[in-house]
Design a protein around this motif. Structure first.
Motif, PDB file in Angstrom:
ATOM      1  N   SER A  23     -42.548  71.823  38.611  1.00 32.54           N
ATOM      2  CA  SER A  23     -42.029  72.783  39.580  1.00 32.54           C
ATOM      3  C   SER A  23     -41.898  72.118  40.941  1.00 32.54           C
ATOM      4  O   SER A  23     -42.495  71.065  41.206  1.00 32.54           O
ATOM      5  CB  SER A  23     -42.963  73.988  39.688  1.00 32.54           C
ATOM      6  OG  SER A  23     -44.195  73.610  40.297  1.00 32.54           O
ATOM      7  N   ASP A  24     -41.122  72.740  41.818  1.00 36.44           N
ATOM      8  CA  ASP A  24     -40.984  72.227  43.183  1.00 36.44           C
ATOM      9  C   ASP A  24     -42.346  72.134  43.852  1.00 36.44           C
ATOM     10  O   ASP A  24     -42.653  71.154  44.548  1.00 36.44           O
ATOM     11  CB  ASP A  24     -40.088  73.143  44.013  1.00 36.44           C
ATOM     12  CG  ASP A  24     -38.677  73.240  43.462  1.00 36.44           C
ATOM     13  OD1 ASP A  24     -38.249  72.302  42.757  1.00 36.44           O
ATOM     14  OD2 ASP A  24     -38.013  74.249  43.747  1.00 36.44           O
ATOM     15  N   GLU A  25     -43.146  73.176  43.651  1.00 31.68           N
ATOM     16  CA  GLU A  25     -44.461  73.226  44.291  1.00 31.68           C
ATOM     17  C   GLU A  25     -45.376  72.122  43.782  1.00 31.68           C
ATOM     18  O   GLU A  25     -46.101  71.483  44.577  1.00 31.68           O
ATOM     19  CB  GLU A  25     -45.098  74.597  44.047  1.00 31.68           C
ATOM     20  CG  GLU A  25     -44.420  75.762  44.762  1.00 31.68           C
ATOM     21  CD  GLU A  25     -43.095  76.176  44.149  1.00 31.68           C
ATOM     22  OE1 GLU A  25     -42.286  76.811  44.844  1.00 31.68           O
ATOM     23  OE2 GLU A  25     -42.855  75.842  42.950  1.00 31.68           O
ATOM     24  N   ASP A  26     -45.322  71.865  42.470  1.00 31.93           N
ATOM     25  CA  ASP A  26     -46.154  70.784  41.906  1.00 31.93           C
ATOM     26  C   ASP A  26     -45.721  69.419  42.439  1.00 31.93           C
ATOM     27  O   ASP A  26     -46.549  68.571  42.759  1.00 31.93           O
ATOM     28  CB  ASP A  26     -46.070  70.799  40.379  1.00 31.93           C
ATOM     29  CG  ASP A  26     -46.823  71.969  39.767  1.00 31.93           C
ATOM     30  OD1 ASP A  26     -47.686  72.539  40.466  1.00 31.93           O
ATOM     31  OD2 ASP A  26     -46.541  72.314  38.605  1.00 31.93           O
ATOM     32  N   SER A  63     -46.768  69.151  46.141  1.00 31.26           N
ATOM     33  CA  SER A  63     -48.216  68.980  46.250  1.00 31.26           C
ATOM     34  C   SER A  63     -48.618  67.563  45.886  1.00 31.26           C
ATOM     35  O   SER A  63     -49.455  66.941  46.555  1.00 31.26           O
ATOM     36  CB  SER A  63     -48.937  69.984  45.336  1.00 31.26           C
ATOM     37  OG  SER A  63     -48.735  71.311  45.769  1.00 31.26           O
ATOM     38  N   TYR A 110     -48.202  70.185  54.095  1.00 28.92           N
ATOM     39  CA  TYR A 110     -47.826  71.166  53.079  1.00 28.92           C
ATOM     40  C   TYR A 110     -49.071  71.764  52.433  1.00 28.92           C
ATOM     41  O   TYR A 110     -49.997  71.059  52.048  1.00 28.92           O
ATOM     42  CB  TYR A 110     -46.969  70.503  52.000  1.00 28.92           C
ATOM     43  CG  TYR A 110     -46.613  71.427  50.852  1.00 28.92           C
ATOM     44  CD1 TYR A 110     -45.656  72.417  51.003  1.00 28.92           C
ATOM     45  CD2 TYR A 110     -47.250  71.307  49.622  1.00 28.92           C
ATOM     46  CE1 TYR A 110     -45.332  73.270  49.956  1.00 28.92           C
ATOM     47  CE2 TYR A 110     -46.923  72.144  48.561  1.00 28.92           C
ATOM     48  CZ  TYR A 110     -45.966  73.127  48.742  1.00 28.92           C
ATOM     49  OH  TYR A 110     -45.660  73.963  47.704  1.00 28.92           O
ATOM     50  N   GLY A 128     -49.444  75.092  46.613  1.00 28.69           N
ATOM     51  CA  GLY A 128     -49.173  76.412  46.082  1.00 28.69           C
ATOM     52  C   GLY A 128     -48.184  77.215  46.898  1.00 28.69           C
ATOM     53  O   GLY A 128     -47.684  78.248  46.432  1.00 28.69           O
ATOM     54  N   ARG A 129     -47.896  76.772  48.115  1.00 24.12           N
ATOM     55  CA  ARG A 129     -46.934  77.501  48.940  1.00 24.12           C
ATOM     56  C   ARG A 129     -45.541  77.377  48.333  1.00 24.12           C
ATOM     57  O   ARG A 129     -45.143  76.303  47.877  1.00 24.12           O
ATOM     58  CB  ARG A 129     -46.925  76.949  50.361  1.00 24.12           C
ATOM     59  CG  ARG A 129     -45.925  77.649  51.282  1.00 24.12           C
ATOM     60  CD  ARG A 129     -46.007  77.134  52.694  1.00 24.12           C
ATOM     61  NE  ARG A 129     -45.093  77.852  53.556  1.00 24.12           N
ATOM     62  CZ  ARG A 129     -44.964  77.643  54.859  1.00 24.12           C
ATOM     63  NH1 ARG A 129     -45.717  76.706  55.456  1.00 24.12           N
ATOM     64  NH2 ARG A 129     -44.104  78.342  55.581  1.00 24.12           N
ATOM     65  N   ALA A 130     -44.789  78.480  48.330  1.00 23.10           N
ATOM     66  CA  ALA A 130     -43.437  78.455  47.770  1.00 23.10           C
ATOM     67  C   ALA A 130     -42.600  77.419  48.508  1.00 23.10           C
ATOM     68  O   ALA A 130     -42.480  77.461  49.731  1.00 23.10           O
ATOM     69  CB  ALA A 130     -42.801  79.835  47.871  1.00 23.10           C
ATOM     70  N   PHE A 131     -42.013  76.500  47.764  1.00 21.31           N
ATOM     71  CA  PHE A 131     -41.322  75.378  48.383  1.00 21.31           C
ATOM     72  C   PHE A 131     -39.976  75.778  48.978  1.00 21.31           C
ATOM     73  O   PHE A 131     -39.608  75.325  50.071  1.00 21.31           O
ATOM     74  CB  PHE A 131     -41.114  74.260  47.355  1.00 21.31           C
ATOM     75  CG  PHE A 131     -40.432  73.054  47.930  1.00 21.31           C
ATOM     76  CD1 PHE A 131     -41.133  72.153  48.722  1.00 21.31           C
ATOM     77  CD2 PHE A 131     -39.082  72.819  47.693  1.00 21.31           C
ATOM     78  CE1 PHE A 131     -40.498  71.038  49.264  1.00 21.31           C
ATOM     79  CE2 PHE A 131     -38.447  71.708  48.228  1.00 21.31           C
ATOM     80  CZ  PHE A 131     -39.157  70.819  49.018  1.00 21.31           C
ATOM     81  N   TRP A 155     -40.086  77.281  52.364  1.00 21.96           N
ATOM     82  CA  TRP A 155     -40.627  76.281  53.283  1.00 21.96           C
ATOM     83  C   TRP A 155     -39.545  75.304  53.717  1.00 21.96           C
ATOM     84  O   TRP A 155     -39.408  75.007  54.905  1.00 21.96           O
ATOM     85  CB  TRP A 155     -41.775  75.537  52.599  1.00 21.96           C
ATOM     86  CG  TRP A 155     -42.518  74.590  53.496  1.00 21.96           C
ATOM     87  CD1 TRP A 155     -43.245  74.915  54.597  1.00 21.96           C
ATOM     88  CD2 TRP A 155     -42.601  73.170  53.350  1.00 21.96           C
ATOM     89  NE1 TRP A 155     -43.796  73.775  55.153  1.00 21.96           N
ATOM     90  CE2 TRP A 155     -43.416  72.697  54.413  1.00 21.96           C
ATOM     91  CE3 TRP A 155     -42.087  72.262  52.436  1.00 21.96           C
ATOM     92  CZ2 TRP A 155     -43.713  71.339  54.579  1.00 21.96           C
ATOM     93  CZ3 TRP A 155     -42.379  70.912  52.602  1.00 21.96           C
ATOM     94  CH2 TRP A 155     -43.187  70.469  53.665  1.00 21.96           C
TER      95      TRP A 155
END
Length: 218
Positions: A21-24, A27, A81, A84-87, A90
């Motif tokens: 995912s974008d978030e992974d 991160s 960053y 877990g924040r929605a990418f 952001w």
């Protein structure tokens, strides 16, 4: 579109992606600084963010500069960053701030921020829905215009809106972002997003009525 940002971090091409995912990815990139993660994120968002910046700035050259600044900000501030924040909201927030700062710095305002020249066929249905909504809200004054005239009127009229209303409308109707995403991008309550969108549509509908009356009188 410029892609010099890749050279800054030592890359010259995009990988195909690895299913994270974008978030992974963000991160992991924040922790390791892995260039491949960064290039995957660029490949996923370059077209979408560039289209938004062309619409917002109304200038391809400025949009390219802001595009570079946006991804450089992500690269340079990756440690900020929050996992877990929605990418998506952001990155839009960063792009939006960079665009605002750039326009202020060069002392200009958008003049054709909804130009269709940036490979933006995917926004056609949203433009059509906006035009139909304005027609119904304004008792149909836009119906008398030919398709190209209507598009030009919509572009010019949206570009004349106050910045807060214009950016909200572009995000909702041209970028197809959800209200909660727009609220996070602009750092405002959800109710404010709905209120701004409502105000923007009312202003456009009123302008449509006035222009229609003036055309009849002329």
């Amino acid at each position: 579109m410029k892609q010099n940002v890749l050279k800054v971090v030592g890359m010259e091409k995009f990988p195909s992606g690895n299913g994270l995912s974008d978030e992974d990815l963000m991160s992991r990139y924040a922790k390791t600084g892995d260039d491949e993660d960064f290039s995957i994120l660029i490949s996923r968002y370059e077209a979408e963010i560039y289209r938004y910046l062309v619409r917002y700035t109304g200038n391809k050259s400025l949009a390219e500069d802001v595009f570079q600044d946006t991804f450089l900000q992500i690269h340079q501030k990756r440690h900020m960053y929050e996992p877990g924040r929605a990418f998506k909201p952001w990155i839009y927030s960063i792009a939006n701030h960079q665009a605002i700062d750039t326009l202020r710095r060069v002392g200009r305002h958008p003049t054709k921020s909804l130009s269709t020249s940036a490979n933006d066929e995917d926004g056609e249905s949203m433009r059509n829905s906006l035009e139909m909504l304005l027609e119904s809200t304004a008792d149909g004054p836009l119906a008398n215009l030919q398709a190209e005239e209507r598009r030009q009127w919509v572009q010019k009229s949206i570009a004349s809106l106050p910045d807060t209303l214009r950016e909200t409308l572009i995000m909702a109707f041209y970028q197809d972002l959800k209200y909660r995403e727009i609220a996070e991008i602009l750092n405002v309550p959800l109710g404010t997003v709905k209120s701004r969108l409502h105000s923007a549509l009312l202003k456009l509908a009123e302008k449509a009525r006035i222009d229609h009356i003036n055309a009849d009188e002329g």
